[in-house]
Design a protein around this motif. Structure first.
Motif, PDB file in Angstrom:
ATOM      1  N   VAL A  95      40.152  43.362  47.906  1.00 42.42           N
ATOM      2  CA  VAL A  95      40.428  43.871  46.468  1.00 42.42           C
ATOM      3  C   VAL A  95      39.781  45.144  46.309  1.00 42.42           C
ATOM      4  O   VAL A  95      38.665  45.343  46.848  1.00 42.42           O
ATOM      5  CB  VAL A  95      39.834  42.607  45.531  1.00 42.42           C
ATOM      6  N   LEU A  96      40.212  46.063  45.508  1.00 41.24           N
ATOM      7  CA  LEU A  96      39.696  47.119  45.145  1.00 41.24           C
ATOM      8  C   LEU A  96      39.604  47.169  43.492  1.00 41.24           C
ATOM      9  O   LEU A  96      40.660  46.891  42.923  1.00 41.24           O
ATOM     10  CB  LEU A  96      40.259  48.450  45.215  1.00 41.24           C
ATOM     11  N   CYS A  97      38.633  47.002  42.940  1.00 47.95           N
ATOM     12  CA  CYS A  97      38.422  46.695  41.483  1.00 47.95           C
ATOM     13  C   CYS A  97      37.254  47.310  40.816  1.00 47.95           C
ATOM     14  O   CYS A  97      36.270  47.603  41.568  1.00 47.95           O
ATOM     15  CB  CYS A  97      38.484  45.343  41.265  1.00 47.95           C
ATOM     16  N   ARG A  98      36.990  47.044  39.280  1.00 45.55           N
ATOM     17  CA  ARG A  98      35.737  47.217  38.777  1.00 45.55           C
ATOM     18  C   ARG A  98      34.730  45.976  38.966  1.00 45.55           C
ATOM     19  O   ARG A  98      35.377  45.081  40.191  1.00 45.55           O
ATOM     20  CB  ARG A  98      36.054  47.418  37.331  1.00 45.55           C
ATOM     21  N   ALA A  99      33.927  46.085  38.365  1.00 44.09           N
ATOM     22  CA  ALA A  99      32.704  45.203  38.652  1.00 44.09           C
ATOM     23  C   ALA A  99      32.421  44.246  37.377  1.00 44.09           C
ATOM     24  O   ALA A  99      31.036  43.930  37.414  1.00 44.09           O
ATOM     25  CB  ALA A  99      31.648  45.818  39.290  1.00 44.09           C
ATOM     26  N   VAL A 138      50.389  46.916  49.510  1.00 41.49           N
ATOM     27  CA  VAL A 138      49.614  47.024  48.448  1.00 41.49           C
ATOM     28  C   VAL A 138      50.189  46.190  47.168  1.00 41.49           C
ATOM     29  O   VAL A 138      51.277  46.267  46.928  1.00 41.49           O
ATOM     30  CB  VAL A 138      49.127  48.332  47.893  1.00 41.49           C
ATOM     31  N   LEU A 139      49.406  45.447  46.637  1.00 38.29           N
ATOM     32  CA  LEU A 139      49.645  44.713  45.178  1.00 38.29           C
ATOM     33  C   LEU A 139      48.636  45.432  44.042  1.00 38.29           C
ATOM     34  O   LEU A 139      47.797  45.267  44.053  1.00 38.29           O
ATOM     35  CB  LEU A 139      49.689  43.480  45.232  1.00 38.29           C
ATOM     36  N   HIS A 140      49.552  46.344  43.258  1.00 40.71           N
ATOM     37  CA  HIS A 140      48.687  46.984  42.244  1.00 40.71           C
ATOM     38  C   HIS A 140      49.147  46.884  40.755  1.00 40.71           C
ATOM     39  O   HIS A 140      50.199  47.057  40.380  1.00 40.71           O
ATOM     40  CB  HIS A 140      48.728  48.392  42.557  1.00 40.71           C
ATOM     41  N   ALA A 141      48.164  46.314  40.044  1.00 41.53           N
ATOM     42  CA  ALA A 141      48.254  46.209  38.441  1.00 41.53           C
ATOM     43  C   ALA A 141      47.615  47.395  38.071  1.00 41.53           C
ATOM     44  O   ALA A 141      46.635  47.684  37.843  1.00 41.53           O
ATOM     45  CB  ALA A 141      47.367  44.917  37.865  1.00 41.53           C
ATOM     46  N   ALA A 142      48.498  48.355  37.542  1.00 45.68           N
ATOM     47  CA  ALA A 142      48.187  49.485  37.006  1.00 45.68           C
ATOM     48  C   ALA A 142      47.770  49.399  35.758  1.00 45.68           C
ATOM     49  O   ALA A 142      47.109  50.568  35.051  1.00 45.68           O
ATOM     50  CB  ALA A 142      49.338  50.332  37.151  1.00 45.68           C
ATOM     51  N   GLY A 143      48.178  48.540  34.965  1.00 42.98           N
ATOM     52  CA  GLY A 143      47.996  48.458  33.346  1.00 42.98           C
ATOM     53  C   GLY A 143      49.114  48.619  32.552  1.00 42.98           C
ATOM     54  O   GLY A 143      49.998  49.447  32.959  1.00 42.98           O
ATOM     55  N   THR A 167      46.857  42.923  53.044  1.00 45.63           N
ATOM     56  CA  THR A 167      47.290  43.221  51.778  1.00 45.63           C
ATOM     57  C   THR A 167      45.909  43.562  50.811  1.00 45.63           C
ATOM     58  O   THR A 167      45.082  42.835  50.910  1.00 45.63           O
ATOM     59  CB  THR A 167      47.868  41.922  51.301  1.00 45.63           C
ATOM     60  N   LEU A 168      46.367  44.712  50.184  1.00 49.64           N
ATOM     61  CA  LEU A 168      45.121  45.176  49.475  1.00 49.64           C
ATOM     62  C   LEU A 168      45.364  44.944  47.906  1.00 49.64           C
ATOM     63  O   LEU A 168      46.834  45.425  47.473  1.00 49.64           O
ATOM     64  CB  LEU A 168      44.933  46.727  49.549  1.00 49.64           C
ATOM     65  N   LEU A 169      44.878  44.314  47.168  1.00 46.77           N
ATOM     66  CA  LEU A 169      44.885  44.102  45.788  1.00 46.77           C
ATOM     67  C   LEU A 169      44.179  45.083  44.949  1.00 46.77           C
ATOM     68  O   LEU A 169      42.949  45.110  45.273  1.00 46.77           O
ATOM     69  CB  LEU A 169      44.614  42.738  45.334  1.00 46.77           C
ATOM     70  N   VAL A 170      44.832  45.785  43.965  1.00 42.19           N
ATOM     71  CA  VAL A 170      44.189  46.718  43.277  1.00 42.19           C
ATOM     72  C   VAL A 170      44.278  46.432  41.807  1.00 42.19           C
ATOM     73  O   VAL A 170      45.590  46.097  41.343  1.00 42.19           O
ATOM     74  CB  VAL A 170      44.665  48.270  43.391  1.00 42.19           C
ATOM     75  N   PHE A 171      43.243  46.296  40.889  1.00 41.25           N
ATOM     76  CA  PHE A 171      43.449  45.973  39.553  1.00 41.25           C
ATOM     77  C   PHE A 171      42.022  46.737  38.937  1.00 41.25           C
ATOM     78  O   PHE A 171      41.024  46.587  39.413  1.00 41.25           O
ATOM     79  CB  PHE A 171      43.599  44.586  39.229  1.00 41.25           C
ATOM     80  N   GLY A 231      41.172  45.766  35.611  1.00 40.56           N
ATOM     81  CA  GLY A 231      41.224  44.732  34.163  1.00 40.56           C
ATOM     82  C   GLY A 231      42.208  44.725  33.646  1.00 40.56           C
ATOM     83  O   GLY A 231      43.304  45.347  34.016  1.00 40.56           O
ATOM     84  N   SER A 232      42.371  44.270  32.397  1.00 39.66           N
ATOM     85  CA  SER A 232      43.783  44.018  31.855  1.00 39.66           C
ATOM     86  C   SER A 232      44.181  45.499  31.288  1.00 39.66           C
ATOM     87  O   SER A 232      45.617  45.325  31.177  1.00 39.66           O
ATOM     88  CB  SER A 232      43.455  43.189  30.414  1.00 39.66           C
ATOM     89  N   GLN A 233      43.655  46.272  31.104  1.00 41.83           N
ATOM     90  CA  GLN A 233      44.181  47.608  30.667  1.00 41.83           C
ATOM     91  C   GLN A 233      44.352  48.515  31.912  1.00 41.83           C
ATOM     92  O   GLN A 233      44.932  49.667  31.600  1.00 41.83           O
ATOM     93  CB  GLN A 233      43.644  48.171  29.531  1.00 41.83           C
ATOM     94  N   GLY A 234      44.037  48.173  33.030  1.00 44.17           N
ATOM     95  CA  GLY A 234      43.915  49.009  33.974  1.00 44.17           C
ATOM     96  C   GLY A 234      42.993  49.976  34.318  1.00 44.17           C
ATOM     97  O   GLY A 234      42.117  49.721  33.349  1.00 44.17           O
ATOM     98  N   ALA A 235      42.902  50.860  35.224  1.00 45.47           N
ATOM     99  CA  ALA A 235      41.669  51.610  35.345  1.00 45.47           C
ATOM    100  C   ALA A 235      42.571  53.209  35.762  1.00 45.47           C
ATOM    101  O   ALA A 235      43.015  53.006  37.110  1.00 45.47           O
ATOM    102  CB  ALA A 235      40.566  51.184  36.388  1.00 45.47           C
ATOM    103  N   ARG A 236      42.386  54.192  35.105  1.00 48.81           N
ATOM    104  CA  ARG A 236      43.053  55.408  35.579  1.00 48.81           C
ATOM    105  C   ARG A 236      42.282  55.871  36.820  1.00 48.81           C
ATOM    106  O   ARG A 236      43.240  56.551  37.753  1.00 48.81           O
ATOM    107  CB  ARG A 236      42.823  56.452  34.561  1.00 48.81           C
TER     108      ARG A 236
END
Length: 362
Positions: free
Chosen positions: A259-263, A219-224, A188-192, A194-199
């Protein structure tokens, strides 16, 4: 004892402050807590929701670096310092703990004038101006990265919400995946972003979805909340769950293998603490602090690091997929992240508060 917290503006300042407040209350339910804030910050929602007093003072934006504008700050700060001092006096504060942001500098200056002990916590690898100044007034300086250059720095990590700091991912995995409609046994890959998402993350994942699903990855993806993203897996393919926002990050972490995310500083601290390997994609704007936030855990073997411009479907296929589909690599990276991470930063910061108070009365 009454402790005043100064760390308004963004969640990156407020959440560690609230985690400290919770730890202080666990130790002593009678301890007084007051948070300094401004009327424009997230603290107007987050602090009262957690049951703590919020004292509002005027916001005085600070330049990130020494500039001619910095010369105008003392004049604009005078009224704010007086109001911060009034809060310290009204509460008979035993200690002021600053976390950076607009309210930290007037808090530090007011505390110094009043003889109130100061503790500084810096969440980012590259400290802000307020904390650089605050660190001159105290020997009690806590930082989130082991190689911080902040004066008197002591590495403790970032105080985390209790739900994150005590999370047992393995024990919660089945329940968490069921809560999101995920298959219990698939990688399972989690993608987010931040609270507003990332285009950038959203667009790249949309272009990579077919390859991920074909490899058996769900995939579990929080798109914003303001971003539209629709992924429809073909019949028989793994789930690709898109949500506008994740209310329960602890459940999302428990559901994920990677996870795939910002830092952001809080993101790096939370993922390390719970032992989740991540592919970090630092924001390409600002002063480069997100790359610095991610570098220590990546160096420890707990994650990957890629520039925003280099995040492509091919990069995900060449670097993320091989980890997700290799249980041994996932385990090794997760263990490395956990060994680097700190789950007890809230308790360490409580000890620093007591040290500062004791030193002031020695």
């Amino acid at each position: 004892m009454h402790v005043v917290l100064a760390g308004g503006g963004t969640a990156g300042h407020i959440e560690p402050a609230l985690a400290l407040a919770d730890a202080l209350r666990r130790e002593n339910p009678d301890v007084g807590i007051t948070a300094l804030g401004t009327s424009k910050g997230l603290e107007t929602k987050l602090v009262p929701a957690r049951g703590y007093e919020l004292a509002l003072i005027p916001a005085v934006p600070l330049p990130r670096k020494p500039t001619p504008e910095l010369m105008t700050v003392p004049g604009r700060l005078r009224g704010t310092i007086r109001e911060a001092a009034a809060v310290l006096e009204r509460t008979n504060a035993a200690c002021l703990v600053g976390f950076g942001g607009y309210v930290a500098l007037p808090g530090y200056l007011a505390a110094k004038r009043a003889g109130v002990p100061i503790v500084v916590h810096e969440a980012n690898a590259r400290p802000g101006l307020a904390n650089k100044i605050g660190a001159r007034y105290t020997r009690h300086v806590a930082v989130s990265t082991p190689d911080s250059k902040l004066r008197n720095a002591r590495y403790i990590g970032i105080p985390l919400r209790r739900a994150i700091a005590t999370l047992d991912r393995a024990a919660e995995r089945e329940k968490a995946r069921a809560a999101f409609g995920l298959d219990p046994g698939r990688p399972t890959l989690l993608v987010f972003g931040g609270s507003q998402g990332a285009r950038r993350l959203n667009e790249t994942l949309a272009a990579t979805a077919e390859r991920l699903l074909a490899s058996g990855v769900q995939v579990l993806h929080a798109a914003g909340p303001n971003n539209e993203l629709t992924i429809t897996p073909p019949p028989g393919a793994p789930p690709y769950v898109v949500l506008p926002y994740l209310e329960r990050m602890d459940l999302a972490y428990a559901a994920a293998d990677m996870v795939l995310c910002r830092a952001g500083a809080m993101t790096c601290a939370e993922l390390s603490a719970v032992g989740l390997p991540a592919a970090y994609v630092p924001l390409p704007i600002g002063n480069g602090e997100q790359r610095l936030n991610a570098q220590p855990v990546v160096k420890a073997g707990g994650g990957l690091l890629v520039d925003d411009a280099d995040l492509t479907p091919d990069w995900i296929a060449d670097h993320v997929l091989p980890v997700l589909t290799d249980p041994q690599r996932l385990y090794a990276m997760g263990r490395a992240a956990a060994e680097f991470g700190r789950r007890d930063a809230d308790e360490a910061l409580v000890r620093m508060v007591h040290e500062a108070v004791a030193a002031a009365h020695a």
